[in-house]
Scaffold this active site. Structure first.
Site, short mmCIF file in Angstrom:
data_model
loop_
_atom_site.label_atom_id
_atom_site.label_comp_id
_atom_site.label_asym_id
_atom_site.label_seq_id
_atom_site.Cartn_x
_atom_site.Cartn_y
_atom_site.Cartn_z
N PRO A 2 0.85 -1.20 0.00
CA PRO A 2 0.00 0.00 0.00
C PRO A 2 0.88 1.25 0.00
O PRO A 2 1.89 1.29 0.68
CB PRO A 2 -0.77 -0.09 1.32
CG PRO A 2 -0.56 -1.44 1.85
CD PRO A 2 0.67 -1.99 1.22
N GLU A 3 0.50 2.21 -0.77
CA GLU A 3 1.24 3.47 -0.77
C GLU A 3 0.47 4.49 0.07
O GLU A 3 -0.64 4.23 0.53
CB GLU A 3 1.42 3.94 -2.21
CG GLU A 3 2.31 2.99 -3.00
CD GLU A 3 3.40 3.71 -3.79
OE1 GLU A 3 3.63 4.91 -3.54
OE2 GLU A 3 4.03 3.06 -4.64
N HIS A 104 -6.93 -15.26 8.06
CA HIS A 104 -5.88 -14.24 8.14
C HIS A 104 -6.29 -13.06 9.02
O HIS A 104 -5.66 -12.02 8.99
CB HIS A 104 -5.51 -13.76 6.73
CG HIS A 104 -5.04 -14.85 5.83
ND1 HIS A 104 -3.98 -15.66 6.15
CD2 HIS A 104 -5.50 -15.28 4.63
CE1 HIS A 104 -3.80 -16.54 5.17
NE2 HIS A 104 -4.72 -16.33 4.24
N ARG A 126 0.05 -12.12 4.35
CA ARG A 126 1.51 -12.30 4.29
C ARG A 126 2.21 -11.87 5.58
O ARG A 126 3.40 -12.12 5.75
CB ARG A 126 2.06 -11.56 3.06
CG ARG A 126 1.51 -12.15 1.76
CD ARG A 126 2.02 -11.43 0.55
NE ARG A 126 3.46 -11.59 0.39
CZ ARG A 126 4.17 -11.04 -0.58
NH1 ARG A 126 3.56 -10.30 -1.48
NH2 ARG A 126 5.46 -11.21 -0.65
N LYS A 169 24.51 15.12 -4.97
CA LYS A 169 24.19 13.68 -4.92
C LYS A 169 24.18 13.06 -6.33
O LYS A 169 23.38 13.46 -7.18
CB LYS A 169 22.81 13.46 -4.28
CG LYS A 169 22.73 13.88 -2.82
CD LYS A 169 22.84 12.66 -1.89
CE LYS A 169 23.05 13.08 -0.44
NZ LYS A 169 21.87 13.74 0.13
#
Ligand SMILES: [Zn+2]
Length: 296
Positions: A2-3, A104, A126, A169
């Site tokens: 998930p973002e 789950h 998971r 960088k």
């Protein structure tokens, strides 16, 4: 995984179900997820009222009236399900459909609300998700939250700030944007999308967006506004799908973003007049989707 926009839509979906309720009991069906549950977790939250839900990066923060905050991370496959009587709702906006298989269900908040009992269930096939609890006053120094950069939609994120971080960088831009110390909660999908929107090549060095005197170039200004827009649009899309589905049963449709480049290898670029084809490369073990014609 998930973002941030997904976690934010989960927070918005859970808020009406959890805020103001009392935790009658927390039922833990195993000792751990990715990490062990905190010691005395059940005792710590029992009888407490939930005063609000917040978010920092991809962490969901559940504030209790005791001054403590539950920190929850959804990992790869975590989701919450709300059960009230026979009605089920899964708040959130996930690219991949979420499990509703009861085997789950690992943590169950038994809540008392003014409308009666309610269950909020954490499901995670998971088990890469986790939960922790901390004093709210000490969240800044919590190991999970310590050192995180500014939120991608917050006022702290500016082109001047990123110019400071990126100056000198040689690291590819893609990796620099995924570094949570630079920006918190930005993941693979939205980094690809933001770079595409700003027509910037993901492989170029971070420092190329900064002038010799350390000022942001115009391209960095554009990138910052693309990051804000892409996250705001995703939250808005998730929020509208939530409103559409909030009252439906467990079979509710999962909103899928129509991404512009992410997961579109071989498809035509959506930049007007570009004519390019979306390519996929692997950077630091993660897929990068971009258009080699209009991103340079
Ligand atoms: Zn293009």
């Amino acid at each position: 995984m998930p973002e941030l926009p997904e976690v934010e839509t989960v927070r918005r979906g859970l808020t009406p179900a959890m805020e103001g309720t009392r935790i009658e009991r927390l039922e833990l069906r195993r000792g751990n997820l990715r990490f062990p549950f905190p010691e005395k977790f059940e005792a710590d939250v029992t009888g407490r009222t939930i005063i609000g839900l917040g978010r920092r990066a991809k962490y969901l923060l559940i504030d209790l009236d005791s001054g403590k905050t539950i920190i929850s991370h959804l990992g790869m496959s975590g989701s919450f399900r709300i059960e009230e009587g026979a009605q089920q709702t899964v708040p959130g906006d996930f690219h991949h459909e979420r499990s509703k298989d009861e085997k789950h269900d690992h943590a169950i908040f038994h809540l008392e609300s003014s409308k009666g009992p309610r269950r909020v269930i954490y499901n995670d096939p998971r088990r890469f998700g986790f939960m922790d609890i901390a004093e709210r006053s000490e969240l800044q120094t919590n190991p999970f939250l310590f050192g995180l950069g500014p939120e991608p939609t917050g006022n702290e994120l500016s082109a001047a700030y990123l110019a400071e971080r990126f100056a000198g960088k040689a690291q590819p831009l893609k990796s620099a944007l995924l570094d949570q110390k630079n920006i918190a909660g930005l993941g693979n999908i939205y980094v690809c999308e933001a770079l595409w929107r700003s027509h910037i090549l993901p492989t170029q060095a971070a420092k190329t967006l900064v002038t010799k005197s350390g000022k942001p170039k115009e391209s960095l200004e554009l990138l910052v506004s693309s990051i804000r827009d892409v996250i705001a649009d995703a939250i808005k899309a998730g929020g509208s799908s939530l409103r559409d589905h909030i009252q439906t049963d467990g079979s509710l449709g999962y909103f899928q973003h129509s991404f512009s480049v992410y997961d579109r290898e071989g498809d035509p670029c959506r930049t007007p007049g570009c004519g390019g084809t979306v390519s996929r490369i692997v950077q630091a073990g993660r897929s990068t989707f971009y258009c080699p014609v209009c991103q340079k």
